[in-house]
Design a protein around this motif. Structure first.
Motif, short mmCIF file in Angstrom:
data_model
loop_
_atom_site.label_atom_id
_atom_site.label_comp_id
_atom_site.label_asym_id
_atom_site.label_seq_id
_atom_site.Cartn_x
_atom_site.Cartn_y
_atom_site.Cartn_z
N VAL A 228 0.83 -1.20 0.00
CA VAL A 228 0.00 0.00 0.00
C VAL A 228 0.87 1.26 0.00
O VAL A 228 0.53 2.26 -0.64
CB VAL A 228 -0.96 0.00 1.21
CG1 VAL A 228 -1.71 1.32 1.31
CG2 VAL A 228 -1.95 -1.16 1.11
N VAL A 229 1.99 1.20 0.69
CA VAL A 229 2.91 2.35 0.73
C VAL A 229 3.50 2.57 -0.66
O VAL A 229 3.63 3.70 -1.12
CB VAL A 229 4.02 2.11 1.77
CG1 VAL A 229 5.06 3.23 1.70
CG2 VAL A 229 3.43 2.01 3.15
N THR A 230 3.86 1.48 -1.33
CA THR A 230 4.37 1.60 -2.69
C THR A 230 3.33 2.22 -3.61
O THR A 230 3.63 3.08 -4.43
CB THR A 230 4.78 0.22 -3.23
OG1 THR A 230 5.78 -0.36 -2.37
CG2 THR A 230 5.34 0.33 -4.64
N GLY A 231 2.08 1.78 -3.46
CA GLY A 231 1.00 2.35 -4.27
C GLY A 231 0.80 3.82 -3.99
O GLY A 231 0.57 4.61 -4.91
N TYR A 232 0.89 4.21 -2.72
CA TYR A 232 0.74 5.63 -2.37
C TYR A 232 1.89 6.44 -2.96
O TYR A 232 1.68 7.55 -3.47
CB TYR A 232 0.70 5.79 -0.85
CG TYR A 232 0.67 7.23 -0.41
CD1 TYR A 232 -0.48 8.00 -0.57
CD2 TYR A 232 1.80 7.83 0.15
CE1 TYR A 232 -0.50 9.33 -0.18
CE2 TYR A 232 1.78 9.15 0.54
CZ TYR A 232 0.62 9.90 0.37
OH TYR A 232 0.60 11.22 0.76
N ALA A 233 3.10 5.89 -2.92
CA ALA A 233 4.25 6.58 -3.50
C ALA A 233 4.05 6.77 -5.01
O ALA A 233 4.36 7.83 -5.56
CB ALA A 233 5.53 5.81 -3.22
N LEU B 2 1.21 7.03 -6.48
CA LEU B 2 0.17 8.05 -6.63
C LEU B 2 0.75 9.45 -6.45
O LEU B 2 0.38 10.38 -7.19
CB LEU B 2 -0.94 7.80 -5.61
CG LEU B 2 -2.20 8.66 -5.74
CD1 LEU B 2 -2.88 8.45 -7.09
CD2 LEU B 2 -3.17 8.36 -4.60
N VAL B 3 1.65 9.59 -5.49
CA VAL B 3 2.28 10.90 -5.25
C VAL B 3 3.13 11.33 -6.44
O VAL B 3 3.13 12.50 -6.84
CB VAL B 3 3.14 10.85 -3.96
CG1 VAL B 3 4.00 12.10 -3.84
CG2 VAL B 3 2.25 10.69 -2.74
N SER C 231 -4.36 0.91 -4.21
CA SER C 231 -4.10 2.23 -3.65
C SER C 231 -3.68 3.24 -4.71
O SER C 231 -3.75 4.45 -4.49
CB SER C 231 -3.02 2.15 -2.55
OG SER C 231 -1.84 1.58 -3.06
N PHE C 232 -3.25 2.75 -5.87
CA PHE C 232 -2.82 3.65 -6.95
C PHE C 232 -3.93 3.88 -7.98
O PHE C 232 -4.13 5.01 -8.44
CB PHE C 232 -1.58 3.05 -7.63
CG PHE C 232 -1.00 3.91 -8.73
CD1 PHE C 232 -0.97 5.29 -8.64
CD2 PHE C 232 -0.47 3.32 -9.87
CE1 PHE C 232 -0.44 6.07 -9.66
CE2 PHE C 232 0.07 4.08 -10.88
CZ PHE C 232 0.08 5.46 -10.78
N SER D 118 -7.23 2.27 -7.67
CA SER D 118 -8.55 2.00 -7.10
C SER D 118 -9.20 0.77 -7.73
O SER D 118 -8.53 -0.05 -8.35
CB SER D 118 -9.45 3.24 -7.23
OG SER D 118 -10.65 3.07 -6.50
#
Length: 230
Positions: free
Chosen positions: A61-66, A68-69, A169-170, A172
């Protein structure tokens, strides 16, 4: 066990497409990085290796958020790409990017091991015959390391096929666009009466994962066995 529903077939076909495209997109970079790590020593090598395996140690999930950022439409890279008509966030192309990032470490590691086990004397012999670096790489190293390269592709494919955390997370969960097989399983688990669908898709996932790991084990074992015989 009833056949897959149209929605389940759609999720399966999307997962297969995403996994295959992620390998096709990342393979050239994996070959280059594996060659660099196998054949050269340079400052910052350990930092590169640490960054390479970061997706395997971070929560997906952290990788996906990164992603996305960085690649979201408001991200520093995503905004520029969006101006040129390339959008990853909440698109199937983003699912390919997430799958490629998550499978990349396995791909590089397998190819690097294959390169490490190529007899350097054969490269030296080709060099004495006038073959340049690119020709030696294409005609000597890659053919001899082909089993390891294919095994790495198969393992990375299996990892990409089962990717969930970074993807959701990237990009959806959008039906027909980003709902891959793992996301469809998760959705069915939270839907009343969805257990038969979960069972069907779980069996499909097990079949794909087992076939991929079996192929990788056979190819990898053959490559190592050939090296020992040499």
């Amino acid at each position: 066990m009833t056949p897959l529903s149209p929605d389940e077939w759609q999720a399966l076909s999307l997962s297969l497409r995403v996994a295959l495209l992620s390998i096709a997109a990342s393979l050239p970079f994996a070959l280059g990085l594996a060659w660099l790590l196998s054949r050269t020593r340079f400052p910052g090598r350990f930092l590169v290796e640490a960054l390479l395996f970061l997706p395997l140690t971070l929560p997906p999930v952290v990788t996906g958020y990164a992603l996305l950022v960085v690649f979201g439409t408001q991200g520093w890279a995503g905004a520029w790409l969006a101006e040129h008509g390339i959008v990853f966030a909440f698109r199937w192309t983003g699912a390919v990017l997430a799958a490629a990032v998550m499978g990349f470490p396995l791909l590089v590691l397998s190819i690097r091991v294959a390169f490490d086990n190529v007899d350097r004397r054969l490269e030296q012999a080709a060099e004495t015959l006038g073959a340049g670096a690119w020709r030696r790489f294409a005609t000597v190293v890659v053919p001899l390391a082909s089993r390891g390269i294919i095994a790495g592709c198969v393992l990375a494919f299996a990892r990409a096929f089962g990717e969930f955390g970074a993807t959701i997370s990237f990009v959806s969960n959008i039906p027909g666009e980003t709902r891959t097989l793992p996301i469809a399983i998760y959705e069915l688990m939270t839907t009343p009466g969805g257990e038969p669908g979960v069972q069907r898709l779980t069996l499909v996932s097990l079949a794909v994962a087992f076939a991929a790991t079996l192929v990788a084990a056979v190819l990898g074992g053959a490559a190592w066995g050939r090296r020992r015989d040499d």
